[in-house]
Design an enzyme around this catalytic site. Structure first.
Site, mmCIF file in Angstrom:
data_model
loop_
_atom_site.group_PDB
_atom_site.id
_atom_site.type_symbol
_atom_site.label_atom_id
_atom_site.label_comp_id
_atom_site.label_asym_id
_atom_site.label_seq_id
_atom_site.Cartn_x
_atom_site.Cartn_y
_atom_site.Cartn_z
ATOM 1 C CG HIS A 1 -2.009 -1.034 1.113
ATOM 2 N ND1 HIS A 1 -3.290 -0.733 0.760
ATOM 3 C CD2 HIS A 1 -1.979 -2.380 1.258
ATOM 4 C CE1 HIS A 1 -4.027 -1.843 0.717
ATOM 5 N NE2 HIS A 1 -3.243 -2.857 1.018
ATOM 6 C CG ASP B 1 0.180 9.337 0.262
ATOM 7 O OD1 ASP B 1 0.090 8.196 0.751
ATOM 8 O OD2 ASP B 1 -0.498 10.306 0.637
HETATM 9 C C1 GDG Z 1 -2.113 3.980 3.120
HETATM 10 C C2 GDG Z 1 -1.067 4.592 2.177
HETATM 11 C C3 GDG Z 1 -2.759 4.467 0.337
HETATM 12 C C4 GDG Z 1 -8.528 10.855 7.117
HETATM 13 N N1 GDG Z 1 -8.940 11.625 8.141
HETATM 14 C C5 GDG Z 1 -10.095 11.099 8.575
HETATM 15 C C6 GDG Z 1 -10.383 9.983 7.805
HETATM 16 N N2 GDG Z 1 -9.402 9.853 6.915
HETATM 17 C C7 GDG Z 1 -9.391 8.808 5.864
HETATM 18 C C8 GDG Z 1 -9.450 9.422 4.484
HETATM 19 C C9 GDG Z 1 -8.897 8.281 3.635
HETATM 20 C C10 GDG Z 1 -7.910 7.598 4.599
HETATM 21 O O1 GDG Z 1 -8.217 8.050 5.920
HETATM 22 C C11 GDG Z 1 -6.479 7.992 4.335
HETATM 23 O O2 GDG Z 1 -6.070 7.310 3.195
HETATM 24 P P1 GDG Z 1 -4.754 7.731 2.423
HETATM 25 O O3 GDG Z 1 -4.711 6.990 1.154
HETATM 26 O O4 GDG Z 1 -4.766 9.216 2.220
HETATM 27 O O5 GDG Z 1 -3.524 7.448 3.401
HETATM 28 P P2 GDG Z 1 -2.951 6.334 4.452
HETATM 29 O O6 GDG Z 1 -3.765 6.263 5.675
HETATM 30 O O7 GDG Z 1 -1.541 6.739 4.679
HETATM 31 O O8 GDG Z 1 -3.040 4.911 3.712
HETATM 32 C C12 GDG Z 1 -1.768 5.376 1.068
HETATM 33 C C13 GDG Z 1 -3.682 3.758 1.307
HETATM 34 O O9 GDG Z 1 -2.941 3.076 2.311
HETATM 35 C C14 GDG Z 1 -4.576 2.721 0.592
HETATM 36 O O10 GDG Z 1 -3.822 1.773 -0.107
HETATM 37 O O11 GDG Z 1 -3.534 5.279 -0.544
HETATM 38 O O12 GDG Z 1 -0.814 5.885 0.159
HETATM 39 O O13 GDG Z 1 -0.173 5.436 2.894
HETATM 40 O O14 GDG Z 1 -9.884 7.380 3.291
HETATM 41 O O15 GDG Z 1 -10.775 9.787 4.185
HETATM 42 N N3 GDG Z 1 -11.488 9.214 7.959
HETATM 43 C C15 GDG Z 1 -12.368 9.590 8.943
HETATM 44 N N4 GDG Z 1 -12.119 10.684 9.745
HETATM 45 C C16 GDG Z 1 -11.021 11.452 9.597
HETATM 46 O O16 GDG Z 1 -10.858 12.452 10.320
HETATM 47 N N5 GDG Z 1 -13.483 8.876 9.121
#
Ligand code: GDG
Length: 456
Positions: A154, A362
């Site tokens: 990921h 990322d």
């Molecule tokens: C890893 C990889 C890859 C954020 N704040 C809140 C909240 N979020 C949710 C967002 C989004 C998720 O968290 C974050 O996803 P990301 O993709 O931006 O980042 P990582 O957590 O680092 O995830 C990344 C991912 O895995 C999937 O393969 O894309 O590159 O690092 O969905 O909306 N959700 C809630 N409250 C918040 O305050 N409910």
């Protein structure tokens, strides 16, 4: 039709953990094949962990184990999150190469593999997730499993030079080649991995994703992860979303909203982003009093020192920028170190004029895709996306920036705020199509087709 067996650090054994896209995708695959899901229970125990807990739900068998304090510390907090995470995000300077943490990492990979192998049957396919379990293929093979194993990373896979900074890189690369299909978020990550195998392990790139290495033939491809696109679009027009939009609307008082949503992590480029917003107020005086930047930043891994340092840095920057530019009736920049409900986030995305997604690195970045799906087709906002997010390969029709270049980011925010409606709509429609076509089901199917699992 064989079963699918998933292995990930956290599982969706708790139904409330099935809300995220990944959990839903894996869950759907498992329910359709009657599969199993192995991982950590989320509990840390003093002394030895008891036997794994079995939970059955809708035909899916979860098998989860507690971690000892030493496992949680050495495997999870140290090697996974203070060695692999920083190195794979190109922050070798932040990595802590301890003497014993790799041993803890190996032991947990082996312990989970030993927990899985007795349950495997001929015809099963195993799907391992993420950087916690880079050695899992090797331990499953040593445990006697010779059936198909897929792996999806990921987070980014770094360039060969950076990967070589990891003291255990040889052992890790060799173990990764015990997987049959390796999935990466982007072409860039895939090519980094393949280059390493070719340059350092006598691997032969046979084309079309096939590589011969260490006497095996494996596949390495890019499978950019998607979101549940259509259902996210529905969330954005739901009641909970509207209430959140009204609440922030009161704070904005007619000003435009520039929004950021990220776990509080040093890979997300938050200090650089804050500075760019400060530069915008500096260089484009017409934005003063007319625009407010809000960053949602739920704290994560707060036991890890680097994350505590980040918090201090953000507090200082926010204080300075607001001190310099703020006025009696205007807060230029604020960050909310707390989590909001997913439905509320959808409402915030929808009323934002601009979303800043500017990580320094990322794997993919799902926020970028969620923002696109939450927009109002009649008045869509503009996404500003880092060139170092995996999502930039798919979402090239948006405004792409170098997150280190504060001046250019500042200029781009201004450009986005001033962008005519027609251009916003044109760009958004292209982005929307990509996010809808390449959604989470598309991702899952593409990966499982290559692993040859029939989940229909
Ligand atoms: C890893 C990889 C890859 C954020 N704040 C809140 C909240 N979020 C949710 C967002 C989004 C998720 O968290 C974050 O996803 P990301 O993709 O931006 O980042 P990582 O957590 O680092 O995830 C990344 C991912 O895995 C999937 O393969 O894309 O590159 O690092 O969905 O909306 N959700 C809630 N409250 C918040 O305050 N409910």
């Amino acid at each position: 039709m064989g079963r699918l067996i998933a292995i990930s650090n956290r599982t969706a054994a708790d139904p409330s953990a099935r809300a995220g896209g990944l959990a839903v995708a894996v869950w759907e695959s498992l329910t359709s094949t009657g599969g199993m899901w192995f991982g950590w229970s989320g509990n840390i125990v003093k002394g030895e962990p008891g036997p794994p807990e079995h939970i059955t739900d809708e035909g899916v068998d979860f098998v989860v184990t507690d971690f000892t304090e030493a496992e949680h510390d050495g495997f999870y907090l140290q090697y996974a999150n203070r060695v692999i995470w920083p190195v794979f995000h190109y922050r070798v300077d932040l990595a802590h190469f301890g003497d014993t943490d790799f041993e803890a990492y190996e032991k947990v990979n082996k312990r989970i593999a030993d927990m899985v192998v007795p349950h495997l049957e001929k015809g099963d396919s195993v799907w391992v997730h993420d950087y916690h379990f880079l050695l899992m293929g090797d331990f499953l093979r040593k445990g006697g499993w010779d059936g198909p194993i897929g792996f999806f990373l990921h987070i980014p896979f770094p360039s060969p030079e950076v990967f070589r900074a990891l003291p255990e890189h040889e052992q890790i690369a060799r173990a990764m080649c015990e997987f049959d299909v390796l999935g990466f978020q982007s072409e860039n990550d895939r090519s980094n991995f393949v280059q390493f195998l070719v340059r350092s392990c006598d691997g032969v790139d046979e084309g079309d994703g096939w590589i011969s290495v260490f006497g095996r033939r494996i596949r390495a491809n890019a499978y950019p992860i998607g979101i549940e696109a259509e259902s996210f679009a529905k969330l954005a027009v739901g009641q909970r979303a509207k209430t959140a939009a009204t609440r922030i609307g009161k704070f904005l008082g007619g000003r435009k909203l520039v929004l950021g949503v990220d776990r509080m992590d040093y890979s997300k480029g938050l200090p650089q982003r804050f500075e760019a917003v400060g530069k915008m107020f500096d260089n484009f005086p017409s934005t003063r009093g007319r625009v407010s930047f809000t960053q949602i930043a739920p704290p994560s891994r707060s036991k890890v020192e680097e994350y505590q340092d980040l918090r201090v840095q953000l507090d200082e920057l926010a204080g300075r920028i607001n001190g310099d530019y703020g006025d009696l009736d205007w807060i230029p920049l604020r960050y909310l170190a707390r989590s909001y409900d997913r439905k509320e986030l959808a409402g915030l995305y929808r009323i934002a004029s601009v979303c800043l997604v500017t990580p320094l690195r990322d794997g993919m970045n799902l926020v970028a895709k969620e923002f696109v799906m939450a927009q109002d087709p009649d008045d869509p906002g503009v996404l500003i996306l880092s060139q170092f997010a995996g999502a930039a390969e798919q979402l090239s029709d948006t405004l792409i920036v170098n997150p280190h270049d504060r001046y250019h980011v500042a200029e781009t925010i201004y450009k986005a705020l001033e962008m005519p409606l027609e251009e916003r709509q044109e760009r958004w429609e292209k982005l929307r199509r990509t996010v809808v076509e390449q959604d989470i089901s598309w991702w899952r199917q593409k990966f499982l087709d290559d692993l040859d699992v029939d989940t229909c």
